[in-house]
Design a protein around this motif. Sequence first.
Motif, PDB file in Angstrom:
ATOM      1  N   CYS A   1       0.823  -1.208   0.000  1.00 48.62           N
ATOM      2  CA  CYS A   1       0.000   0.000   0.000  1.00 48.62           C
ATOM      3  C   CYS A   1       0.854   1.253   0.000  1.00 48.62           C
ATOM      4  CB  CYS A   1      -0.944   0.011   1.201  1.00 48.62           C
ATOM      5  SG  CYS A   1      -2.302  -1.166   1.080  1.00 48.62           S
ATOM      6  N   ARG A   2       1.915   1.239   0.797  1.00 48.74           N
ATOM      7  CA  ARG A   2       2.798   2.408   0.877  1.00 48.74           C
ATOM      8  C   ARG A   2       3.439   2.685  -0.485  1.00 48.74           C
ATOM      9  NH1 ARG A   2       5.697   1.292   5.230  1.00 48.74           N
ATOM     10  NH2 ARG A   2       4.381   2.583   6.528  1.00 48.74           N
ATOM     11  N   MET A   3       3.932   1.641  -1.147  1.00 52.44           N
ATOM     12  CA  MET A   3       4.580   1.830  -2.450  1.00 52.44           C
ATOM     13  C   MET A   3       3.585   2.328  -3.492  1.00 52.44           C
ATOM     14  SD  MET A   3       7.746  -0.743  -2.531  1.00 52.44           S
ATOM     15  CE  MET A   3       8.128  -0.059  -4.067  1.00 52.44           C
ATOM     16  N   CYS A   4       2.385   1.760  -3.510  1.00 57.41           N
ATOM     17  CA  CYS A   4       1.359   2.186  -4.456  1.00 57.41           C
ATOM     18  C   CYS A   4       0.948   3.623  -4.177  1.00 57.41           C
ATOM     19  CB  CYS A   4       0.150   1.245  -4.387  1.00 57.41           C
ATOM     20  SG  CYS A   4      -1.141   1.636  -5.584  1.00 57.41           S
ATOM     21  N   MET A   5       0.754   3.951  -2.906  1.00 53.61           N
ATOM     22  CA  MET A   5       0.348   5.299  -2.530  1.00 53.61           C
ATOM     23  C   MET A   5       1.398   6.314  -2.968  1.00 53.61           C
ATOM     24  SD  MET A   5      -0.455   6.859   1.254  1.00 53.61           S
ATOM     25  CE  MET A   5       1.256   6.768   1.733  1.00 53.61           C
ATOM     26  N   GLU A   6       2.669   6.011  -2.724  1.00 51.42           N
ATOM     27  CA  GLU A   6       3.731   6.936  -3.113  1.00 51.42           C
ATOM     28  C   GLU A   6       3.764   7.141  -4.626  1.00 51.42           C
ATOM     29  OE1 GLU A   6       7.236   5.277  -1.305  1.00 51.42           O
ATOM     30  OE2 GLU A   6       6.616   5.914   0.706  1.00 51.42           O
ATOM     31  N   ALA A   7       3.560   6.071  -5.390  1.00 52.39           N
ATOM     32  CA  ALA A   7       3.541   6.187  -6.853  1.00 52.39           C
ATOM     33  C   ALA A   7       2.349   7.030  -7.309  1.00 52.39           C
ATOM     34  CB  ALA A   7       3.501   4.805  -7.493  1.00 52.39           C
TER      35      ALA A   7
ATOM     36  N   MET B   1      -7.583   9.262  -5.984  1.00 56.16           N
ATOM     37  CA  MET B   1      -8.458   8.299  -5.301  1.00 56.16           C
ATOM     38  C   MET B   1      -7.696   7.024  -4.952  1.00 56.16           C
ATOM     39  SD  MET B   1     -12.214   8.684  -7.102  1.00 56.16           S
ATOM     40  CE  MET B   1     -11.659   8.092  -8.680  1.00 56.16           C
ATOM     41  N   CYS B   2      -6.812   6.597  -5.836  1.00 51.76           N
ATOM     42  CA  CYS B   2      -6.006   5.410  -5.565  1.00 51.76           C
ATOM     43  C   CYS B   2      -5.117   5.637  -4.347  1.00 51.76           C
ATOM     44  CB  CYS B   2      -5.164   5.052  -6.787  1.00 51.76           C
ATOM     45  SG  CYS B   2      -4.137   3.589  -6.545  1.00 51.76           S
ATOM     46  N   ALA B   3      -4.473   6.784  -4.291  1.00 49.56           N
ATOM     47  CA  ALA B   3      -3.609   7.094  -3.149  1.00 49.56           C
ATOM     48  C   ALA B   3      -4.400   7.127  -1.845  1.00 49.56           C
ATOM     49  CB  ALA B   3      -2.901   8.433  -3.377  1.00 49.56           C
ATOM     50  N   GLN B   4      -5.599   7.697  -1.900  1.00 49.63           N
ATOM     51  CA  GLN B   4      -6.449   7.747  -0.708  1.00 49.63           C
ATOM     52  C   GLN B   4      -6.876   6.344  -0.282  1.00 49.63           C
ATOM     53  OE1 GLN B   4      -9.460  10.404  -2.194  1.00 49.63           O
ATOM     54  NE2 GLN B   4      -8.402  12.225  -1.459  1.00 49.63           N
ATOM     55  N   SER B   5      -7.188   5.501  -1.251  1.00 53.52           N
ATOM     56  CA  SER B   5      -7.584   4.121  -0.943  1.00 53.52           C
ATOM     57  C   SER B   5      -6.423   3.347  -0.341  1.00 53.52           C
ATOM     58  CB  SER B   5      -8.076   3.411  -2.206  1.00 53.52           C
ATOM     59  OG  SER B   5      -9.245   4.015  -2.675  1.00 53.52           O
ATOM     60  N   CYS B   6      -5.245   3.554  -0.887  1.00 50.92           N
ATOM     61  CA  CYS B   6      -4.058   2.890  -0.341  1.00 50.92           C
ATOM     62  C   CYS B   6      -3.799   3.338   1.094  1.00 50.92           C
ATOM     63  CB  CYS B   6      -2.838   3.177  -1.213  1.00 50.92           C
ATOM     64  SG  CYS B   6      -2.877   2.364  -2.818  1.00 50.92           S
ATOM     65  N   GLN B   7      -3.967   4.629   1.346  1.00 52.70           N
ATOM     66  CA  GLN B   7      -3.775   5.148   2.705  1.00 52.70           C
ATOM     67  C   GLN B   7      -4.779   4.522   3.661  1.00 52.70           C
ATOM     68  OE1 GLN B   7      -1.394   7.644   3.960  1.00 52.70           O
ATOM     69  NE2 GLN B   7      -2.133   6.588   5.785  1.00 52.70           N
TER      70      GLN B   7
ATOM     71  N   MET C   1      -3.795   0.914   4.294  1.00 52.04           N
ATOM     72  CA  MET C   1      -2.616   0.893   5.149  1.00 52.04           C
ATOM     73  C   MET C   1      -2.991   1.200   6.600  1.00 52.04           C
ATOM     74  SD  MET C   1       1.033   2.721   4.302  1.00 52.04           S
ATOM     75  CE  MET C   1       0.419   4.379   4.444  1.00 52.04           C
ATOM     76  N   ASP C   2      -3.848   2.188   6.792  1.00 53.54           N
ATOM     77  CA  ASP C   2      -4.301   2.542   8.144  1.00 53.54           C
ATOM     78  C   ASP C   2      -5.044   1.383   8.796  1.00 53.54           C
ATOM     79  OD1 ASP C   2      -3.193   5.058   7.775  1.00 53.54           O
ATOM     80  OD2 ASP C   2      -5.128   6.035   7.396  1.00 53.54           O
ATOM     81  N   ALA C   3      -5.898   0.704   8.017  1.00 58.22           N
ATOM     82  CA  ALA C   3      -6.657  -0.427   8.552  1.00 58.22           C
ATOM     83  C   ALA C   3      -5.722  -1.576   8.938  1.00 58.22           C
ATOM     84  CB  ALA C   3      -7.692  -0.902   7.534  1.00 58.22           C
ATOM     85  N   CYS C   4      -4.728  -1.848   8.107  1.00 54.86           N
ATOM     86  CA  CYS C   4      -3.775  -2.910   8.426  1.00 54.86           C
ATOM     87  C   CYS C   4      -2.966  -2.575   9.669  1.00 54.86           C
ATOM     88  CB  CYS C   4      -2.841  -3.157   7.240  1.00 54.86           C
ATOM     89  SG  CYS C   4      -3.621  -3.965   5.834  1.00 54.86           S
ATOM     90  N   MET C   5      -2.555  -1.320   9.784  1.00 55.96           N
ATOM     91  CA  MET C   5      -1.795  -0.903  10.973  1.00 55.96           C
ATOM     92  C   MET C   5      -2.652  -1.005  12.228  1.00 55.96           C
ATOM     93  SD  MET C   5       0.456   2.346   9.812  1.00 55.96           S
ATOM     94  CE  MET C   5       1.278   2.402   8.247  1.00 55.96           C
ATOM     95  N   ALA C   6      -3.918  -0.620  12.117  1.00 50.37           N
ATOM     96  CA  ALA C   6      -4.814  -0.713  13.271  1.00 50.37           C
ATOM     97  C   ALA C   6      -5.003  -2.161  13.692  1.00 50.37           C
ATOM     98  CB  ALA C   6      -6.166  -0.071  12.933  1.00 50.37           C
ATOM     99  N   MET C   7      -5.171  -3.053  12.717  1.00 49.17           N
ATOM    100  CA  MET C   7      -5.340  -4.470  13.051  1.00 49.17           C
ATOM    101  C   MET C   7      -4.076  -5.018  13.701  1.00 49.17           C
ATOM    102  SD  MET C   7      -6.317  -7.692  10.643  1.00 49.17           S
ATOM    103  CE  MET C   7      -8.068  -7.774  10.908  1.00 49.17           C
ATOM    104  N   LYS C   8      -2.930  -4.655  13.164  1.00 55.24           N
ATOM    105  CA  LYS C   8      -1.669  -5.125  13.743  1.00 55.24           C
ATOM    106  C   LYS C   8      -1.514  -4.608  15.177  1.00 55.24           C
ATOM    107  CE  LYS C   8       3.236  -5.358  12.837  1.00 55.24           C
ATOM    108  NZ  LYS C   8       4.338  -4.950  11.998  1.00 55.24           N
ATOM    109  N   ASN C   9      -1.844  -3.345  15.403  1.00 57.78           N
ATOM    110  CA  ASN C   9      -1.764  -2.780  16.754  1.00 57.78           C
ATOM    111  C   ASN C   9      -2.707  -3.486  17.721  1.00 57.78           C
ATOM    112  OD1 ASN C   9       0.210  -0.949  15.998  1.00 57.78           O
ATOM    113  ND2 ASN C   9      -1.265   0.681  15.561  1.00 57.78           N
TER     114      ASN C   9
END
Length: 65
Positions: A23-29, A42-48, A51-59
Amino acid sequence: MMRMQGMTVASMEAMLDACIAMCRMCMEACMQHAEHSEVCKMCAQSCQACMDACMAMKNMMMAAA
């Protein structure tokens, strides 16, 4: 990951880390073109959001351990 049966915490964390990295690589591109392209924005926003959802789940997993 939804079924968790037979999954270890380490394997779930590895999947989340991989998703976050992709997600980070796609968002940066996409951010490179977001100023000129609504689709890239919109793609960058979706990637963000992903990424936020994955980080929240990991936390949450780390807090429960």
